[in-house]
Write a protein that holds these residues in place. Structure first.
Motif, short mmCIF file in Angstrom:
data_model
loop_
_atom_site.label_atom_id
_atom_site.label_comp_id
_atom_site.label_asym_id
_atom_site.label_seq_id
_atom_site.Cartn_x
_atom_site.Cartn_y
_atom_site.Cartn_z
N HIS A 174 0.82 -1.21 0.00
CA HIS A 174 0.00 0.00 0.00
C HIS A 174 0.85 1.26 0.00
CE1 HIS A 174 -3.34 -2.32 2.36
NE2 HIS A 174 -3.30 -2.64 1.07
N LEU A 175 0.41 2.26 -0.74
CA LEU A 175 0.97 3.62 -0.66
C LEU A 175 -0.04 4.55 0.00
CD1 LEU A 175 2.61 4.22 -4.16
CD2 LEU A 175 3.79 4.26 -1.95
N PRO A 176 0.38 5.40 0.91
CA PRO A 176 -0.54 6.38 1.49
C PRO A 176 -0.58 7.68 0.69
CG PRO A 176 1.54 6.50 2.62
CD PRO A 176 1.70 5.47 1.53
N HIS A 177 -1.45 8.58 1.10
CA HIS A 177 -1.52 9.92 0.51
C HIS A 177 -0.23 10.69 0.81
CE1 HIS A 177 -2.97 13.98 -0.34
NE2 HIS A 177 -4.07 13.47 -0.84
N ASP A 178 0.22 11.50 -0.15
CA ASP A 178 1.45 12.28 0.02
C ASP A 178 1.48 13.10 1.30
OD1 ASP A 178 2.29 11.36 -2.41
OD2 ASP A 178 2.19 13.29 -3.44
N ILE A 179 0.32 13.62 1.71
CA ILE A 179 0.28 14.54 2.84
C ILE A 179 0.89 13.92 4.09
CG2 ILE A 179 -2.02 13.87 3.66
CD1 ILE A 179 -0.74 17.46 3.60
N GLN A 180 0.81 12.59 4.21
CA GLN A 180 1.27 11.95 5.44
C GLN A 180 2.77 12.11 5.64
OE1 GLN A 180 -0.48 7.97 5.72
NE2 GLN A 180 -2.24 8.72 4.58
N THR A 181 3.54 11.96 4.59
CA THR A 181 4.98 12.21 4.67
C THR A 181 5.24 13.69 4.86
OG1 THR A 181 5.43 10.30 3.27
CG2 THR A 181 7.17 11.95 3.45
N GLY A 182 4.44 14.53 4.21
CA GLY A 182 4.59 15.98 4.37
C GLY A 182 4.39 16.44 5.79
N ILE A 183 3.45 15.82 6.52
CA ILE A 183 3.20 16.20 7.91
C ILE A 183 4.45 15.95 8.75
CG2 ILE A 183 1.86 15.65 9.99
CD1 ILE A 183 0.24 17.14 7.86
N VAL A 184 5.05 14.77 8.60
CA VAL A 184 6.24 14.42 9.38
C VAL A 184 7.39 15.37 9.06
CG1 VAL A 184 8.01 12.65 9.73
CG2 VAL A 184 5.59 12.01 9.68
N ALA A 185 7.64 15.60 7.77
CA ALA A 185 8.75 16.47 7.38
C ALA A 185 8.48 17.92 7.80
CB ALA A 185 8.98 16.39 5.87
N GLY A 186 7.21 18.35 7.73
CA GLY A 186 6.86 19.70 8.17
C GLY A 186 7.10 19.88 9.65
N LEU A 187 6.73 18.88 10.45
CA LEU A 187 6.99 18.94 11.89
C LEU A 187 8.49 19.01 12.18
CD1 LEU A 187 4.33 16.37 13.07
CD2 LEU A 187 4.51 18.70 13.95
N ALA A 188 9.28 18.28 11.39
CA ALA A 188 10.73 18.30 11.58
C ALA A 188 11.30 19.69 11.28
CB ALA A 188 11.39 17.26 10.69
N ALA A 189 10.85 20.31 10.19
CA ALA A 189 11.32 21.65 9.85
C ALA A 189 10.93 22.65 10.94
CB ALA A 189 10.73 22.07 8.50
N PHE A 190 9.70 22.56 11.40
CA PHE A 190 9.21 23.44 12.47
C PHE A 190 10.03 23.25 13.75
CE2 PHE A 190 6.22 24.13 16.05
CZ PHE A 190 5.87 25.46 15.83
N SER A 191 10.25 22.00 14.13
CA SER A 191 10.99 21.71 15.36
C SER A 191 12.43 22.21 15.27
CB SER A 191 10.95 20.21 15.66
OG SER A 191 9.64 19.77 15.91
N SER A 192 13.02 22.09 14.09
CA SER A 192 14.39 22.59 13.91
C SER A 192 14.46 24.09 14.18
CB SER A 192 14.87 22.30 12.48
OG SER A 192 14.85 20.94 12.20
N VAL A 193 13.49 24.83 13.64
CA VAL A 193 13.47 26.28 13.86
C VAL A 193 13.21 26.60 15.33
CG1 VAL A 193 12.32 28.45 13.29
CG2 VAL A 193 12.79 26.78 11.50
N MET A 194 12.28 25.86 15.96
CA MET A 194 12.00 26.11 17.37
C MET A 194 13.25 25.95 18.22
SD MET A 194 8.89 27.09 17.70
CE MET A 194 9.12 27.85 16.09
N SER A 195 14.03 24.91 17.95
CA SER A 195 15.26 24.71 18.74
C SER A 195 16.22 25.87 18.52
CB SER A 195 15.92 23.38 18.37
OG SER A 195 16.52 23.44 17.09
#
Length: 816
Positions: A174-195
């Protein structure tokens, strides 16, 4: 929560520039915008495929816009490059120099070499003595064999091991919708800036992230199981979970129920509930790993039993037994669930005259955000303002921070978590340099050390030999305290006095019973932040519902939109809710610490891990809100790209993802697979036409792929500029040449476990991987150090704690 003013929002006053395309960038920007930052989205009218994801909204005087894209861009400002002239790029450089943060995803469409040309420009404009915080998103990083691969989220998932084990035994996976990987990567980018913002006194930082490596985080558990020889190394089938059974989704008299039976008491309770108590002590079903070997036999009596009652009736009955069971809602049912309504999980989004419901950013900080919905701008709506001198005044910033200085090194974290989600949240802070003190008890060690409390477990210290625990608890200090006794609680309270934050993921009733809830902890430290991570959040009718990572996925409704229509609603093969909850927990902790630093005040963040999963179903929930229905599950088809899927190769279980993302790639593909009849058909020259004839096209691609190995197919396609990737199992990922050349995996020693393979932190400030400072602690390994250094306890006081069984370094049997 309503916000009469945005001044109190966590990121008010911050200016962020969002450059590039894709869901990862858009979701990162959304997190900033919904916490009050001024997010300027630079749009290319022809390049953003997210604008084409159905359903589409219309607005007078504006181009059609995807409802999903509107949700992602609510509360942002939109500007466009009018052309590619020198003057326009000079304007963009000036605009970039006014920003505190640049989110740069240009490499996703233009290749990693574009990162050598900073958005701020070159020369004096890019002066490192006055630089913004930058986070650069790439598909595969700046080095390694896949460096120049044409990426998509599907290809990254395939090459990270996050596809292979999901789906029917005979495939395709199975392949999921693209947004699911985008959510994880978006959280990582956000967390990097927060730190970086928390450590801003050191200067600014530039991080480069690999979406490929970030995607691996959702299957990291399986990497530990492979190392310990506990992974079956096979795709087990739809709704078959490798560590236990039953652990899937079942039809009832009305609706679907999701269940997970891990422990012996849970299996006994389920057998009793379905009227088959005789199976509770069957030797074939003694534990999860043996039950999965007899899954068909179990389903033979479980399936008919579950059909005798409705999902609601089973949910209520099993909840009384403290058994992990949840309703598996459709999107219509999800939008009607009272618990989520009461928590404000669904928020209004507006684009022009269109209004619908989307999902709230699941980091509930109260007056600090997030905003409860918002309006999405029309493309280029803010062009005029951001070309005025007022908008282009540069801001004063700091120079780059030294790379060796960790941004969170002055933060102290008390880690009261177990399993995957909570420890991952705390590990995020540890990787950025926080002092994380993990608290366990000799009687109640972290259950990821093991749950089969046999004589061997204690005698041979099996609790020190679980690679999953080691993976998730790197860079932490470990102490033991018996919190069921007053002496242990007193020591914990003394630790809390000097802590910045506590992270916990106990069941909601545990800490209040111990007298260690936020009210008690904040009495000794009124600036304390506490992140609580129960399945459904605290203070509601489902707060005591037991859950695992798979349970969270079931309760989100995501399985109704995963897999093929001939199968039941389908789970991924891993505990998806755990890493998603962990990513959100880490982000919530970081933004809360930033607010704490600004205000000096503490807060209790009441996170819901199921709510964290709702962003994963955003495309389907939004479709339900806009259209009143959702599109049926359609396997591996993509809402925009075509062709797009998983194709059989020469081997029996050999698969490759192929994702054609534009018409140029389509023409190249038809030449490559020697299908002139497809190339010459004008109706296939655009994605819409190709969608309508997917089966015919897929058949032609399969004829080509079955003549070669997946590895060969991937390299031939990538060399031609077509996005493709081998569907690799996790056990092959550990030997992946790209990840190993980049140093993503590192072998380190640890007592009892010996040499084991750990991942390295997912952010990089240089070409080299970020170092792992210490291996995961053995039980109570750092108790004496922490008691002496942090609390100033004398040797005699520590010996008294050890003699009384309050602390120790060996697991002890629980009292009968």
């Amino acid at each position: 929560m309503k916000h009469d003013s945005t001044d109190q929002l966590a990121l008010a006053g911050l200016r962020v520039l969002e450059v590039g395309t894709g869901a990862a960038l858009a979701y990162a920007g959304k997190l900033f915008a919904d916490f009050g930052a001024e997010v300027i989205k630079l749009e290319d009218p022809a390049a953003e495929e997210l604008r084409l994801v159905p359903p589409l909204l219309s607005s007078p005087g504006s181009a059609q816009q995807s409802a999903l894209n509107a949700w992602l861009n609510a509360n942002k400002r939109s500007v466009t490059l009018n052309n590619s002239s020198f003057e326009e790029h000079a304007w963009l450089s000036r605009l970039a120099r006014t920003c505190d943060v640049i989110l740069d995803a240009r490499a996703l469409s233009a290749g990693v070499d574009v990162l050598s040309r900073p958005v701020c420009g070159t020369g004096e404009a890019a002066d490192e003595s006055n630089a913004p915080i930058e986070v650069c998103l790439t598909w595969f990083g700046e080095s390694g064999p896949y460096r120049n691969f044409v990426g998509t989220t599907a290809v990254c998932r395939a090459l990270s091991g996050a596809v292979y084990t999901s789906g029917a035994v005979e495939g395709p996976p199975h392949l999921p919708h693209d947004i699911q990987t985008g959510i994880v990567a978006g959280l990582a980018a956000f967390s990097s800036v927060m730190s970086a913002l928390i450590g801003a006194s050191d200067g600014t930082r530039r991080y480069v992230l690999s979406i490929h490596e970030l995607t691996f985080s959702v299957v990291e558990m399986e990497a530990g199981m492979v190392q310990d020889g506990r992974h079956p190394k096979a795709r087990l089938g739809v709704n078959r979970f490798c560590t236990t059974h039953p652990g899937g989704i079942y039809q009832t008299k009305q609706g679907w129920i999701g269940i997970f039976a891990h422990t012996a008491p849970q299996w006994t309770a389920l057998c009793s509930a379905i009227g088959h108590p005789e199976h509770a002590n069957d030797a074939r079903f003694v534990n999860g790993p043996t039950r999965i070997q007899h899954a068909d036999e179990i389903d033979a009596f479980l399936i008919p039993a579950l059909l005798t009652k409705t999902a609601q009736e089973w949910f209520e009955q099993l909840a009384r037994e403290k058994f992990p069971a949840v309703l598996v809602p459709t999107m219509k049912e999800l939008l009607e669930q009272r618990v989520h309504r009461e928590r404000g999980a669904f928020v209004p989004v507006q684009f022009g005259s269109s209004r619908f419901e989307g999902v709230v950013v699941p980091l509930p900080l109260g007056d600090a955000g997030p905003l409860p919905g918002g309006a999405a701008p029309a493309m280029g709506a803010d062009n005029a303002f951001y070309r005025t001198e007022q908008a282009l005044r540069p801001r004063s910033r700091r120079a780059r921070a030294p790379v060796a200085v960790a941004p969170l090194r002055q933060i102290r974290v008390i880690d009261l978590t177990m399993g995957w989600a909570g420890p991952l949240a705390a590990r995020t802070l540890a990787d950025f340099g926080a002092e994380v003190i993990k608290v366990e008890a000799t009687q109640y060690p972290d259950w990821w050390r093991g749950t089969h409390y046999t004589e061997e477990f204690y005698r041979d210290r099996l609790y020190e030999k679980n690679s999953n625990f080691a993976l998730m608890n790197r860079n932490k200090l470990g102490i033991t305290l018996d919190l069921t006794r007053q002496e242990g609680r007193s020591v914990l309270l003394d630790l809390v006095k000097s802590a910045d934050i506590v992270i916990e993921n106990y069941s909601t009733e545990v800490l209040p019973k111990l007298g260690l809830d936020y009210a008690a902890l904040s009495r000794v430290n009124d600036r304390l932040v506490m992140i609580s991570m129960p399945a459904f959040g605290g203070g509601n009718e489902w707060s005591t519902t037991r859950a695992y990572g798979g349970t969270l996925e079931q309760a989100s409704g995501l399985p109704h939109h995963t897999g093929f229509p001939q199968n039941p609603p389908s789970l991924t093969s891993y505990a998806y809710g755990d890493p998603v909850g962990g990513w959100n927990g880490g982000a919530a902790a970081l933004v809360s610490l930033l607010v704490q630093a600004r205000t000096g005040k503490g807060r209790h963040v009441n996170l819901s891990q199921v709510e964290c999963m709702l962003s994963m179903v955003a495309p389907f929930l939004i479709e339900q809100s806009v259209c009143g229905h959702t599109t049926a599950r359609n396997g591996n088809a993509h809402p925009v790209f075509a062709p797009h899927g998983i194709y059989q190769c020469a081997g029996d279980d050999d698969w490759v993802v192929v994702s054609v993302i534009n018409d140029t790639q389509w023409r190249t593909l038809t030449d490559l697979i020697q299908a002139p009849q497809l190339a010459q058909d004008p109706s296939l020259s655009h994605a819409l036409g190709r969608h309508a004839r997917r089966q015919e096209i897929d058949s032609q691609i399969s004829k080509w792929t079955t003549q070669r190995s997946a590895e060969e197919a991937m390299y031939v396609l990538q060399t031609a500029g077509i996005s493709a990737g081998v569907v690799k199992p996790v056990w092959e990922i550990l030997e992946d040449p790209h990840l190993n050349q980049r140093g993503f995996f590192k072998e380190i020693p640890r007592a009892y476990l010996g040499q084991y393979l750990t991942t390295t932190p997912w952010f990089r400030e240089t070409a080299a991987p970020t170092e792992v400072i210490r291996a995961a602690p053995t039980l109570g390994e750092h108790s004496r150090e922490v008691f002496s250094r942090v609390l100033g306890l004398t040797q005699a006081q520590q010996q008294a704690l050890e003699a009384g069984g309050i602390t120790g370094t060996a697991a002890t049997k629980k009292a009968a």
